[in-house]
Design an enzyme around this catalytic site. Structure first.
Site, PDB file in Angstrom:
ATOM      1  N   HIS A 135       2.850   1.202  -1.848  1.00 33.43           N
ATOM      2  CA  HIS A 135       1.962   1.490  -0.824  1.00 33.43           C
ATOM      3  C   HIS A 135       0.529   1.718  -0.935  1.00 33.43           C
ATOM      4  O   HIS A 135      -0.303   2.073   0.016  1.00 33.43           O
ATOM      5  CB  HIS A 135       2.469   2.593   0.097  1.00 33.43           C
ATOM      6  CG  HIS A 135       3.902   2.644   0.586  1.00 33.43           C
ATOM      7  ND1 HIS A 135       4.046   2.088   2.039  1.00 33.43           N
ATOM      8  CD2 HIS A 135       5.189   2.248   0.076  1.00 33.43           C
ATOM      9  CE1 HIS A 135       5.305   2.037   2.205  1.00 33.43           C
ATOM     10  NE2 HIS A 135       5.931   2.065   1.350  1.00 33.43           N
TER      11      HIS A 135
ATOM     12  N   ASP B 160      -8.247   2.211  -0.252  1.00 27.70           N
ATOM     13  CA  ASP B 160      -6.949   2.647   0.463  1.00 27.70           C
ATOM     14  C   ASP B 160      -6.086   1.539   0.299  1.00 27.70           C
ATOM     15  O   ASP B 160      -6.635   0.131   0.620  1.00 27.70           O
ATOM     16  CB  ASP B 160      -7.178   3.023   1.872  1.00 27.70           C
ATOM     17  CG  ASP B 160      -6.117   3.935   2.401  1.00 27.70           C
ATOM     18  OD1 ASP B 160      -5.204   3.844   1.976  1.00 27.70           O
ATOM     19  OD2 ASP B 160      -6.516   4.683   3.390  1.00 27.70           O
TER      20      ASP B 160
HETATM   21  P1  ADP Z   1      -1.894   7.574   3.635  1.00 27.88           P
HETATM   22  O1  ADP Z   1      -0.659   6.796   3.568  1.00 27.88           O
HETATM   23  O2  ADP Z   1      -2.611   7.610   2.589  1.00 27.88           O
HETATM   24  O3  ADP Z   1      -1.691   9.076   4.213  1.00 27.88           O
HETATM   25  P2  ADP Z   1      -2.361   6.236   6.195  1.00 27.88           P
HETATM   26  O4  ADP Z   1      -3.393   5.803   6.986  1.00 27.88           O
HETATM   27  O5  ADP Z   1      -1.805   4.889   5.830  1.00 27.88           O
HETATM   28  O6  ADP Z   1      -2.580   6.957   4.770  1.00 27.88           O
HETATM   29  O7  ADP Z   1      -1.077   6.847   6.886  1.00 27.88           O
HETATM   30  C1  ADP Z   1      -1.468   8.063   7.634  1.00 27.88           C
HETATM   31  C2  ADP Z   1      -0.276   8.484   8.653  1.00 27.88           C
HETATM   32  O8  ADP Z   1      -0.236   9.852   8.707  1.00 27.88           O
HETATM   33  C3  ADP Z   1      -0.695   7.812   9.906  1.00 27.88           C
HETATM   34  O9  ADP Z   1       0.593   7.493  10.438  1.00 27.88           O
HETATM   35  C4  ADP Z   1      -1.111   9.019  10.757  1.00 27.88           C
HETATM   36  O10 ADP Z   1      -0.816   8.852  11.999  1.00 27.88           O
HETATM   37  C5  ADP Z   1      -0.532  10.198  10.081  1.00 27.88           C
HETATM   38  N1  ADP Z   1      -1.522  11.343  10.163  1.00 27.88           N
HETATM   39  C6  ADP Z   1      -2.771  11.527   9.286  1.00 27.88           C
HETATM   40  N2  ADP Z   1      -3.318  12.644   9.429  1.00 27.88           N
HETATM   41  C7  ADP Z   1      -2.531  13.341  10.494  1.00 27.88           C
HETATM   42  C8  ADP Z   1      -2.898  14.342  11.089  1.00 27.88           C
HETATM   43  N3  ADP Z   1      -3.841  15.030  10.926  1.00 27.88           N
HETATM   44  N4  ADP Z   1      -1.830  14.805  12.125  1.00 27.88           N
HETATM   45  C9  ADP Z   1      -0.764  14.004  12.364  1.00 27.88           C
HETATM   46  N5  ADP Z   1      -0.535  12.778  11.643  1.00 27.88           N
HETATM   47  C10 ADP Z   1      -1.363  12.420  10.921  1.00 27.88           C
HETATM   48  O1  F6P Z   2       1.108   6.111   1.392  1.00 28.49           O
HETATM   49  C1  F6P Z   2       0.689   6.730   0.099  1.00 28.49           C
HETATM   50  C2  F6P Z   2       1.538   8.162   0.100  1.00 28.49           C
HETATM   51  O2  F6P Z   2       1.414   8.578  -1.221  1.00 28.49           O
HETATM   52  C3  F6P Z   2       3.050   8.075   0.364  1.00 28.49           C
HETATM   53  O3  F6P Z   2       3.873   7.571  -0.622  1.00 28.49           O
HETATM   54  C4  F6P Z   2       3.202   9.360   0.705  1.00 28.49           C
HETATM   55  O4  F6P Z   2       4.379   9.625   1.476  1.00 28.49           O
HETATM   56  C5  F6P Z   2       1.950   9.814   1.552  1.00 28.49           C
HETATM   57  O5  F6P Z   2       1.044   9.052   1.039  1.00 28.49           O
HETATM   58  C6  F6P Z   2       1.790  11.141   1.562  1.00 28.49           C
HETATM   59  O6  F6P Z   2       1.624  11.809   0.236  1.00 28.49           O
HETATM   60  P1  F6P Z   2       2.527  12.879  -0.225  1.00 28.49           P
HETATM   61  O7  F6P Z   2       3.833  12.230  -0.152  1.00 28.49           O
HETATM   62  O8  F6P Z   2       2.084  13.217  -1.575  1.00 28.49           O
HETATM   63  O9  F6P Z   2       2.373  14.181   0.609  1.00 28.49           O
END
Ligand code: ADP
Ligand code: F6P
Length: 498
Positions: free
Chosen positions: A195, A396
């Protein structure tokens, strides 16, 4: 047709990831309850596992004293994608707390996370953390094998189970699962999806045990990455580290007498679910100001500091936006035991304070900063009612926030998406405004352009963006993954076979 039709007929699915799609917490009465985990992996994979009644092997987010303690069912009011995951479909992995700390906070989040995001200066290299990573991966592999053995004795015994391993936490597990399954004569197919980005060879080889990582991943039949660049980086590393024969055009790697397929499979979101949420969510922003929205885990890869500086520059260079525009930044706490994340929290607090101190008037504050998780309803309302979605990672894998923002743009005229070219989303969401977050002046100009964009241009850009994300949604991603695994059997196919 639904994902359930696709997967249920192709045998049984076991998803393996570091984290279960929820964490367990003790409530006031001392009882365990579930709290949904944030992050791209959970958002994408939970609906799939729920729909196909698959098993999920993962860590429950708490070190349980009693290993036989049952996992609670979800709260009846829970509307997150995880809600339908029944506790008998959950295999909870237990790891010694000290080992877990070195594996998760150490090797995963202080080494692989910065290294794979091409930030080697932030990475630490530590033999003890690496040994903990091996131990933890063995534990996940053992739990998966136990689940696999059970499946062999159920009514689906004739089908070939699909084991789908996720992310950088578990890059060694596949090889051990394959070897043990072969020894015990159990058939299974193994797939892996990363991911996050896969870095270029010059960065990857900084990891002292990089050969072992590649050997672990090559235990799979198929390995998926978000975009072609990451696939090519991986193929390159296999050739240069291990001397594998590779086919760059068809993305194939020969290893141990087998051919492993590598595929670009850009992840999508549950598009219709976000549209529905946006249609129903009550308004939460009662303001006449235009909102520029940021939603992220509080992570140094997300470019949050650069984003605040770009916003400050916007107010300096275009003072007409003062009192008319606010930046709403929602940052969910993440990996709070890791030093770099603690430092970022401090830096953000100071920067928000400084910028607000500099520009706030009696009737207006430029930045509204929420350090916490927001509900899915509020999130959809924020996305829907913001004029600009600001997604500025320094690096990212994909970034689902950009896609969720687009799905929720149901108002006319719609908002404008700004996205960094260093996110996987920047590769595919061509009609967004692309902005390099390292160049603060340029980023400020991109925000100005978004705020002043004529309605017809907003509509045109957003129509294209929405159309693409609607088609390439999370169901499409899962189907593409299964097709690449050779496991895609539709309901019609199944009827014919039956
Ligand atoms: P990562 O996998 O690195 O966290 P992504 O943008 O791919 O980044 O995914 C983040 C996910 O977490 C999204 O589905 C988003 O809606 C959720 N998310 C991020 N910040 C918040 C928040 N403050 N409150 C609720 N959901 C959140
Ligand atoms: O999408 C990347 C990722 O590291 C996922 O594997 C993970 O679930 C998410 O970000 C949030 O990170 P963590 O599980 O370390 O809170």
């Amino acid at each position: 047709f639904k994902i359930a039709d696709v997967v249920a007929s192709s045998g049984s699915m076991i998803v393996v990831s570091n984290r279960l799609p929820f964490v367990l917490e003790k409530n006031k009465e001392g009882n365990l309850c579930r709290k949904a985990s944030a992050g791209g992996l959970v958002t994408a994979v939970a609906p799939v596992v729920v729909n196909c009644k698959g098993l999920w092997v993962g860590w429950p987010g708490i070190h349980l004293e009693d290993p036989n303690q049952p996992i609670p069912e979800s709260d009846p009011n829970d509307i997150t994608p995880t809600a339908g995951l029944k506790s008998d479909k959950v295999v909870s992995v237990r790891i010694d707390p000290q080992i877990f700390d070195s594996y998760y906070n150490g090797c995963c989040n202080a080494t692989f996370w910065p290294l794979f995001h091409s930030m080697p200066d932030r990475a630490t290299f530590n033999g003890e953390h690496w040994r903990a990573y091996i131990t933890a991966n063995k534990e996940f592999a053992n739990c998966t094998l136990t689940a696999l053995r059970k499946l062999k004795n159920t009514e689906n015994a004739g089908d070939v189970p699909l084991i789908w391993i996720h992310d950088y936490h578990l890059m060694l597990a596949a090889n051990w699962i394959r070897q043990a399954a072969e020894d015990e004569n159990i058939s299974c197919k193994l797939g892996f999806f990363l991911h996050i980005p896969f870095p270029p060879w010059d960065i990857f080889r900084l990891f002292p045990w990089s050969d072992e990582i590649l050997q672990g991943m090559l235990g799979c039949d198929m390995i998926g990455f978000h975009i072609t660049d990451y696939c090519l980086n991986f193929v390159d590393c296999c050739q240069r580290n291990l001397g594998c024969r590779v086919d760059r055009k068809n993305l194939l790697v020969e290893h141990g007498g087998r051919t492993v397929r590598v595929r670009p499979l850009p992840i999508g979101i549950p598009f219709e679910r976000f549209v529905e949420l946006a249609e129903k969510a009550p308004k939460v922003l009662s303001t006449t100001q235009k909102i520029i929205l940021g939603v992220d885990r509080l992570d140094y890869t997300k470019g949050l500091v650069n984003r605040l500086l770009a916003f400050e520059k916007l107010l300096e260079k275009h003072p007409e936006h003062k009192e008319n525009v606010s930046l709403l930044q929602i940052a969910v706490p993440s990996r709070t035991d890791v030093k770099e994340y603690q430092e970022l929290k401090e830096e953000m607090d100071q920067l928000v304070g400084r910028i607000n101190g500099r520009f706030t008037t009696p009737n207006w504050s430029p930045i509204r900063y929420i350090y916490g998780c927001v509900s899915q309803n509020d999130l959809a309302a924020f996305y829907r009612d913001s004029a600009v979605g600001l997604v500025t990672p320094l690096r990212d894998g994909m970034n689902l926030v950009a896609k969720e923002f687009v799905a929720c743009q149901i108002n006319t005229p719609p908002g404008v998406l700004i996205v960094s070219p260093f996110a996987g989303a920047g590769e595919t969401m061509h009609e967004a405004l692309i902005c390099n977050p390292y160049e603060i002046d340029g980023a400020a100009e991109a925000i100005h352009r978004a705020l002043t964009m004529p309605d017809d241009e907003r509509i045109l850009r957003m129509n294209y963006l929405r159309r693409r994300e609607k088609i390439n949604d999370v169901n499409y991603w899962t189907r593409s993954f299964l097709a690449a695994m050779g496991s895609l059997i539709t309901q019609e196919d199944h009827d014919e076979i039956g």
